[in-house]
Design an enzyme around this catalytic site. Structure first.
Site, PDB file in Angstrom:
ATOM      1  N   SER A  75       0.698  -1.356   0.138  1.00 44.48           N
ATOM      2  CA  SER A  75      -0.204   0.140  -0.123  1.00 44.48           C
ATOM      3  C   SER A  75       0.841   1.246  -0.094  1.00 44.48           C
ATOM      4  O   SER A  75       2.048   1.173   0.374  1.00 44.48           O
ATOM      5  CB  SER A  75      -0.953   0.043   1.235  1.00 44.48           C
TER       6      SER A  75
HETATM    7  N1  SAH Z   1      -0.634  -5.753   3.680  1.00 40.02           N
HETATM    8  C1  SAH Z   1       0.268  -5.718   2.684  1.00 40.02           C
HETATM    9  C2  SAH Z   1      -0.367  -5.511   1.172  1.00 40.02           C
HETATM   10  C3  SAH Z   1      -1.455  -6.497   1.004  1.00 40.02           C
HETATM   11  S1  SAH Z   1      -2.198  -6.329  -0.675  1.00 40.02           S
HETATM   12  C4  SAH Z   1       1.685  -5.234   2.613  1.00 40.02           C
HETATM   13  O1  SAH Z   1       1.873  -4.379   3.545  1.00 40.02           O
HETATM   14  O2  SAH Z   1       2.481  -5.409   1.760  1.00 40.02           O
HETATM   15  C5  SAH Z   1      -3.303  -7.540  -0.287  1.00 40.02           C
HETATM   16  C6  SAH Z   1      -2.974  -8.795  -0.117  1.00 40.02           C
HETATM   17  O3  SAH Z   1      -4.145  -9.800   0.393  1.00 40.02           O
HETATM   18  C7  SAH Z   1      -2.296  -9.685  -1.290  1.00 40.02           C
HETATM   19  O4  SAH Z   1      -1.107 -10.286  -0.981  1.00 40.02           O
HETATM   20  C8  SAH Z   1      -3.147 -10.780  -1.478  1.00 40.02           C
HETATM   21  O5  SAH Z   1      -2.642 -11.910  -2.046  1.00 40.02           O
HETATM   22  C9  SAH Z   1      -3.783 -11.081  -0.060  1.00 40.02           C
HETATM   23  N2  SAH Z   1      -5.167 -11.675  -0.175  1.00 40.02           N
HETATM   24  C10 SAH Z   1      -6.200 -11.699  -1.142  1.00 40.02           C
HETATM   25  N3  SAH Z   1      -7.348 -12.268  -0.781  1.00 40.02           N
HETATM   26  C11 SAH Z   1      -6.955 -12.859   0.443  1.00 40.02           C
HETATM   27  C12 SAH Z   1      -7.782 -13.769   1.364  1.00 40.02           C
HETATM   28  N4  SAH Z   1      -8.938 -14.332   1.390  1.00 40.02           N
HETATM   29  N5  SAH Z   1      -7.230 -14.229   2.608  1.00 40.02           N
HETATM   30  C13 SAH Z   1      -5.642 -13.776   2.700  1.00 40.02           C
HETATM   31  N6  SAH Z   1      -4.943 -12.795   2.047  1.00 40.02           N
HETATM   32  C14 SAH Z   1      -5.748 -12.440   0.830  1.00 40.02           C
END
Ligand code: SAH
Length: 219
Positions: free
Chosen positions: A65
């Site tokens: 993000s």
């Molecule tokens: N917090 C992260 C950014 C996350 S981007 C950081 O600091 O880098 C969103 C993430 O959510 C992605 O890695 C994606 O693979 C994950 N995601 C999507 N659906 C999900 C689910 N059902 N359960 C867990 N993770 C999920």
């Protein structure tokens, strides 16, 4: 690659120009954002972009993000050093690292196996001993470790997952982007001591969608 102290000065300007200027006031949040080495959480090929005012691709369709959004969500959560925090969507592990410096322990769940593996290694290498990464589906939460004082969701579900509200402790707070496609709102949920749940919108945001876990052997 820039010298270590030039990364520190990039972080100083990131906090001043992107975060403080947009109204984040929490000193503790700004201090941790000055300390956590964001450039260690992005792919080497785009490291020079690490402190830019935008989200960045980290592979597997995920993004780290934008710094301001990390600061805003962290501020809204009002994390204290006694708190046990659940994160959905580990991605790079950057948000987990920020939370780890403010709380007692961070439990974080990532659907994409490779990202979970990479984040585990990275957080260990950087010395974040109070983070536990699990490969799994965030819609279920982490019942074995519930309840949580704070919950942060960093991928957007179409609606707030009921399991996560259930796993929030009385007095707890949850922050999540909610909505379909690009039409998402940042929602702050507060659970009162008597269990009453209140929701407030904190404005429009854009996160990658939260995906339901694929069911192996079914269509
Ligand atoms: N917090 C992260 C950014 C996350 S981007 C950081 O600091 O880098 C969103 C993430 O959510 C992605 O890695 C994606 O693979 C994950 N995601 C999507 N659906 C999900 C689910 N059902 N359960 C867990 N993770 C999920």
């Amino acid at each position: 690659m820039a010298a270590p102290d030039s990364y520190a000065s990039l972080r100083e300007s990131m906090v001043r120009e992107q975060i403080e200027s947009r109204g984040v006031r929490d000193r503790a949040v700004m201090e941790v954002m000055k300390r956590v080495p964001r450039h260690q959480f992005v792919p080497a090929a785009i490291r020079s972009w690490a402190y830019a005012d935008r989200p960045l691709p980290i592979g597997h369709g995920a993004t780290i993000s934008q710094p301001y959004i990390v600061a805003l969500m962290t501020e809204l959560l009002e994390v204290r050093s006694s708190h046990r925090v659940l994160e959905i969507g580990t991605g790079s592990g950057y948000q987990a690292a920020i939370l780890a410096r403010l709380s007692k322990h961070v439990y974080t769940i990532e659907l994409e196996k490779e990202l979970a593996r990479e984040a585990t290694q990275r957080l260990t290498r950087l010395g974040y001993a109070n983070v536990t990464v699990r490969h799994g589906d965030g819609y279920r939460g982490w019942p074995e470790e519930a309840p949580f004082d704070r919950i942060i969701v960093t991928a957007a579900p179409p609606e707030l997952p009921a399991a996560l509200i259930d796993q929030l402790a009385p007095g707890g707070k949850l922050v999540a982007p909610v909505g379909s496609g690009w039409d998402q709102e940042l929602i702050l949920v507060s659970k009162a001591k008597d269990g009453t749940v209140r929701r407030e919108s904190k404005g429009g945001v854009r996160f990658v969608p939260m995906r339901p876990q694929a069911r192996v052997g079914r269509r």
